[in-house]
Design a protein around this motif. Structure first.
Motif, PDB file in Angstrom:
ATOM      1  N   THR A  59       0.846  -1.122   0.066  1.00  0.00           N
ATOM      2  CA  THR A  59       0.177  -0.027  -0.087  1.00  0.00           C
ATOM      3  C   THR A  59       0.927   1.317   0.063  1.00  0.00           C
ATOM      4  N   VAL A  60       2.177   1.137   0.521  1.00  0.00           N
ATOM      5  CA  VAL A  60       3.095   2.358   0.521  1.00  0.00           C
ATOM      6  C   VAL A  60       4.015   2.005  -0.518  1.00  0.00           C
ATOM      7  N   TYR A  61       4.493   2.917  -1.547  1.00  0.00           N
ATOM      8  CA  TYR A  61       5.517   2.496  -2.344  1.00  0.00           C
ATOM      9  C   TYR A  61       5.945   3.837  -3.026  1.00  0.00           C
ATOM     10  N   ASN A  62       7.138   3.742  -3.752  1.00  0.00           N
ATOM     11  CA  ASN A  62       7.659   4.964  -4.340  1.00  0.00           C
ATOM     12  C   ASN A  62       7.559   4.651  -5.720  1.00  0.00           C
ATOM     13  N   LEU A  63       7.056   5.540  -6.698  1.00  0.00           N
ATOM     14  CA  LEU A  63       7.108   5.310  -8.136  1.00  0.00           C
ATOM     15  C   LEU A  63       8.526   5.145  -8.546  1.00  0.00           C
ATOM     16  N   PHE A  64       9.261   6.014  -8.221  1.00  0.00           N
ATOM     17  CA  PHE A  64      10.797   6.529  -8.498  1.00  0.00           C
ATOM     18  C   PHE A  64      11.693   5.479  -8.069  1.00  0.00           C
ATOM     19  N   ASP A  65      11.227   4.588  -7.098  1.00  0.00           N
ATOM     20  CA  ASP A  65      12.422   3.630  -6.458  1.00  0.00           C
ATOM     21  C   ASP A  65      12.418   2.385  -7.505  1.00  0.00           C
ATOM     22  N   TYR A  66      13.219   2.396  -8.398  1.00  0.00           N
ATOM     23  CA  TYR A  66      13.166   1.359  -9.385  1.00  0.00           C
ATOM     24  C   TYR A  66      13.559   0.061  -8.963  1.00  0.00           C
ATOM     25  N   THR A  67      14.163   0.072  -7.647  1.00  0.00           N
ATOM     26  CA  THR A  67      14.793  -1.403  -7.101  1.00  0.00           C
ATOM     27  C   THR A  67      13.571  -2.028  -6.392  1.00  0.00           C
ATOM     28  N   LYS A  68      12.547  -1.491  -6.169  1.00  0.00           N
ATOM     29  CA  LYS A  68      11.580  -2.180  -5.196  1.00  0.00           C
ATOM     30  C   LYS A  68      10.274  -2.641  -5.904  1.00  0.00           C
TER      31      LYS A  68
END
Length: 234
Positions: A59-68
């Motif tokens: 439910t929590v994410y970062n679109l610009f964290d391309y490693t996760k």
């Protein structure tokens, strides 16, 4: 395109609101919309699940964290293209609105806000712990339906207020006339806004058919004078 000319900043209650339209290549826009529909609604109380093998389900994410997260090459390409555009706009905003250098170190978290017709609206809130907020509307309804929609649950009753964004005067003075205490912004595909994170805001219920989808970016400016000074609280 000179962003300093294109990004218009108005002072609402002595709060600088940046506004402009950006029109992404259609394939990029549709890839981003499709990607956001895979995410779940975000609330500030949720936590990131590091143990998950598929970060798209968190439910929590970062679109610009391309490693996760598990994304396709096309999705990553679209995200990076959008990140470059957003970076230029945010840097132009902090220069014009706050007189800061455009080369400042800026930390961000990007996520989607996707609403179906007559589902939970965005309640009044501000973005605690951040310096600023960027929002870009990808679609405002009456355009796309995605898996999970049927003719029954995608039907809606369009209204003049569907998905309106309300920006609320952060000053506590109760004597101010009410019509000066809120600013209504009608969302449009391509509309892009930047404002300080302390600004309370909310949305009207999305009443159109299809989905209303926006990308939101919280950002902090790294202060080289003070960020290195804090120590953990015992």
């Amino acid at each position: 395109m000179d962003l300093h000319d294109e990004l218009h900043i108005t002072q609402e209650w002595a709060t600088p609101i940046g506004k402009m339209h950006i029109f992404l290549p259609e394939i990029t826009r549709q890839v981003l919309i499709n990607l956001l529909t895979k995410q779940t609604q975000v609330t500030t109380e949720d936590t990131y699940n590091e143990s998950s093998t598929n970060a798209l389900n968190n439910t929590v994410y970062n679109l610009f964290d391309y490693t996760k997260k598990e994304t396709t090459t096309l999705e990553i390409s679209a995200l990076k293209e959008f990140e470059k555009i957003a970076s230029k706009i945010i840097r132009t905003y902090i220069n014009k609105a706050w007189n800061l250098g455009e080369d400042e170190v800026i930390n961000v978290r990007a996520f989607g806000n996707v609403q179906k017709p007559f589902t939970k609206r965005t309640a009044p809130h501000f973005h605690h712990g951040w310096d600023g907020v960027f929002v870009h509307y990808l679609t405002i309804g009456e355009e796309f339906n995605y898996p999970g929609f049927s003719e029954e649950n995608s039907a809606a009753i369009p209204s003049d207020y569907s998905g309106d964004l309300l920006l609320l005067d952060p000053r506590p003075a109760i004597r101010m006339p009410y019509n000066n205490k809120a600013k209504v912004i009608k969302p449009e595909a391509g509309l892009t806004l930047v404002h300080p994170a302390y600004l309370w805001h909310e949305t009207q219920t999305h009443t159109k058919s299809g989905i209303r989808a926006a990308i939101v970016i919280n950002f902090n400016i790294e202060n080289r004078n003070y960020d290195i000074l804090p120590t953990p609280l015992i």
